[in-house]
Write a protein that holds these residues in place. Structure first.
Motif: not given
Length: 238
Positions: A162-175, A183-196, A221-222
């Motif tokens: 929680k509140d971790c600053a993440v420069d680059v996140a590789f996150l699943p987006a499984d069709p 859902d997972g991307i929303h949850a991850f960006t909701g608790v971290t400070k992610t740039s890319y 987020v980019k």
């Protein structure tokens, strides 16, 4: 600054000033490397779409393997290293909830709610997160109990960063997740400070990247577009 090359599925090749990092190699060619700079090969878990034994035939000096604990049994049972270039001395098997230094890297692991681990890696002043199969696998048609358990396990791991600053996140987006794909991307960006964010695990259905770019995510987020094997991105710290 770092250079990131998309390979396939959840596989990425990263170059920084101090090291090369290869995550969850599945297929396609690994880019050429300069001599003298170490290569760290990460495997999040033993599923075939994340763990290709060809990694053990990579040539060059200073190659180190950081593999999820569940790959060890597979390697030994199938005698994968019998004719490989790599040896067991180059491998470190990691479990979840570990934190350690490895050369120029600082590494932390989380427990996947599917299999294996996720990696949080700091190198040269930048932080990368590779989820492996840690995700909100909220499947349409699954029972409420199964989906609730999946979410509880995911939320528990997210609380650890929680509140971790993440420069680059590789996150699943499984069709295959249908309306729950992001859902997972929303949850991850909701608790971290992610740039890319680099969406992955898309089974070559890259059109979902367009849909992700239309999602309501934090303004900082980019969304990057890894939509062709070999595509390269230059990432600078924001």
């Amino acid at each position: 600054m770092m250079t990131i090359t998309y390979l396939a599925h959840s596989g990425f090749f990263v170059e920084t000033d101090s090291a090369y990092l290869l995550f969850d190699y599945f297929e396609e060619d690994v880019p050429a490397r300069a001599e003298g700079k170490p290569l760290y090969v990460f495997v999040s878990h033993a599923h075939a779409d994340h763990f290709n034994p060809d990694i053990f035939n990579l040539k060059g000096e200073k190659i180190y393997y950081l593999l999820s604990y569940d790959t060890e049994k597979k390697i030994k049972q199938r005698h994968i290293l019998q004719y490989a270039v790599a040896t067991m001395e180059q491998i470190r098997f990691v479990r979840y909830d570990e934190a350690f230094g490895e050369g120029p890297l600082w590494i932390r692991t989380l427990k996947s709610n599917d299999r294996g681990v996720a990696y949080l890696v700091e190198v040269d002043g930048m932080v990368l997160y590779h989820a492996g199969d840690l995700n909100l696998w909220m499947k349409e048609g699954a029972s409420k109990a199964i989906n609730n358990n999946c979410k509880a396990l995911f939320d528990k791991e997210m609380e650890k960063i929680k509140d971790c600053a993440v420069d680059v996140a590789f996150l699943p987006a499984d069709p295959g997740l249908g309306t729950h794909i992001f859902d997972g991307i929303h949850a991850f960006t909701g608790v971290t400070k992610t740039s890319y964010i680099f969406p992955m695990h898309m089974w070559k259905e890259y059109e979902f990247i367009d849909a992700l770019q239309e999602e309501s995510l934090p303004e900082s987020v980019k969304i990057m577009r890894p939509d062709a094997p070999g595509k390269t991105f230059v990432i600078e710290k924001l």
